[in-house]
Write an enzyme that holds these catalytic residues in place. Structure first.
Site, PDB file in Angstrom:
ATOM      1  CG  ASP A  10     -12.647  49.534 -80.510  1.00  0.00           C
ATOM      2  OD1 ASP A  10     -11.565  48.922 -80.658  1.00  0.00           O
ATOM      3  OD2 ASP A  10     -13.691  48.970 -80.146  1.00  0.00           O
ATOM      4  CG  HIS A  11     -11.555  50.862 -76.136  1.00  0.00           C
ATOM      5  ND1 HIS A  11     -12.696  51.280 -76.786  1.00  0.00           N
ATOM      6  CD2 HIS A  11     -11.904  49.778 -75.411  1.00  0.00           C
ATOM      7  CE1 HIS A  11     -13.700  50.488 -76.434  1.00  0.00           C
ATOM      8  NE2 HIS A  11     -13.249  49.567 -75.614  1.00  0.00           N
ATOM      9  CB  CYS A  66     -13.138  46.891 -83.058  1.00  0.00           C
ATOM     10  SG  CYS A  66     -14.213  45.703 -83.875  1.00  0.00           S
ATOM     11  CB  THR A  68     -14.876  40.677 -82.687  1.00  0.00           C
ATOM     12  OG1 THR A  68     -15.811  41.757 -82.884  1.00  0.00           O
ATOM     13  CG2 THR A  68     -14.985  40.152 -81.263  1.00  0.00           C
ATOM     14  CG  HIS A  99     -13.385  35.841-106.173  1.00  0.00           C
ATOM     15  ND1 HIS A  99     -13.805  34.545-106.021  1.00  0.00           N
ATOM     16  CD2 HIS A  99     -12.374  35.799-107.090  1.00  0.00           C
ATOM     17  CE1 HIS A  99     -13.103  33.745-106.824  1.00  0.00           C
ATOM     18  NE2 HIS A  99     -12.212  34.485-107.467  1.00  0.00           N
ATOM     19  NE  ARG A 133     -16.088  33.435-111.897  1.00  0.00           N
ATOM     20  CZ  ARG A 133     -14.765  33.274-111.927  1.00  0.00           C
ATOM     21  NH1 ARG A 133     -14.053  33.810-112.910  1.00  0.00           N
ATOM     22  NH2 ARG A 133     -14.136  32.581-110.990  1.00  0.00           N
ATOM     23  CG  HIS A 134     -15.098  37.837-109.463  1.00  0.00           C
ATOM     24  ND1 HIS A 134     -15.745  36.809-108.826  1.00  0.00           N
ATOM     25  CD2 HIS A 134     -14.026  37.282-110.091  1.00  0.00           C
ATOM     26  CE1 HIS A 134     -15.096  35.681-109.037  1.00  0.00           C
ATOM     27  NE2 HIS A 134     -14.046  35.940-109.800  1.00  0.00           N
TER      28      HIS A 134
HETATM   29  C1  RB5 Z   1     -15.223  46.848 -77.290  1.00  0.00           C
HETATM   30  O1  RB5 Z   1     -15.248  46.284 -76.034  1.00  0.00           O
HETATM   31  C2  RB5 Z   1     -15.748  45.860 -78.325  1.00  0.00           C
HETATM   32  O2  RB5 Z   1     -17.118  45.724 -78.204  1.00  0.00           O
HETATM   33  C3  RB5 Z   1     -15.368  46.319 -79.723  1.00  0.00           C
HETATM   34  O3  RB5 Z   1     -14.001  46.470 -79.803  1.00  0.00           O
HETATM   35  C4  RB5 Z   1     -15.731  45.414 -80.868  1.00  0.00           C
HETATM   36  O4  RB5 Z   1     -15.244  44.114 -80.672  1.00  0.00           O
HETATM   37  C5  RB5 Z   1     -17.113  45.439 -81.331  1.00  0.00           C
HETATM   38  O5  RB5 Z   1     -17.489  44.789 -82.319  1.00  0.00           O
END
Ligand code: RB5
Length: 146
Positions: A10-11, A66, A68, A99, A133-134
């Site tokens: 994403d951005h 993204c 996070t 795994h 096993r995995h």
């Molecule tokens: C965008 O602001 C943010 O919410 C997105 O990039 C991401 O971290 C969502 O999980």
């Protein structure tokens, strides 16, 4: 060794994705970029689903970025056959392949730097699934609908 990957962000992940694309291309890895193509705001589920579908179509690996990595991983894992791992260091990345046979890695552009991201991608791309096993454990995930 992997020769083809699908990328998407994403951005929030756009700049890191572009650096990742340059890095992979320099290593002669074919990159199919599913966007986004600027820092204009977009909704991460729109990109994650494009990448997930391409990874399933081409039977290759994917990289999602993204802020996070959380939203991308939640979305990608809605697709049957996708095992998207939100990785936070090289060890987690290595075992996500060995795994869990992860076929997409999700990264957070706001939670790690590009140096760490590149090291994790090196591991993601070169590490094979161990099977054995995995495989049995992954079959249990499949039985749950994954
Ligand atoms: C965008 O602001 C943010 O919410 C997105 O990039 C991401 O971290 C969502 O999980």
């Amino acid at each position: 060794m992997v020769f083809k990957v699908v990328t998407g962000s994403d951005h929030a992940g756009f700049k890191m994705k572009q650096e990742i694309i340059d890095y992979l291309k320099k290593r002669n890895i074919e990159v199919i970029d599913a966007g986004t193509y600027s820092e204009e705001s977009v909704d991460y589920p729109d990109i994650a689903q494009k990448v997930a579908k391409k990874v399933l179509d081409l039977n290759c690996l994917g990289i999602l970025v993204c802020g996070t990595g959380v939203g991308m991983s939640i979305t990608a894992n809605k697709f049957k056959g996708i095992r998207c791992a939100l990785c936070y260091n090289e060890y987690a990345t290595e075992y996500a392949r060995k795994h869990n046979n992860a076929n997409i890695i999700a990264l957070g552009a706001r939670t790690m730097n590009i140096i760490e991201a590149k090291k994790m991608l090196d591991v993601f791309i070169k590490t094979p699934f161990e099977g054995g096993r995995h495989e049995r454990r992954l079959n249990k995930i499949k039985e749950l609908g994954g």
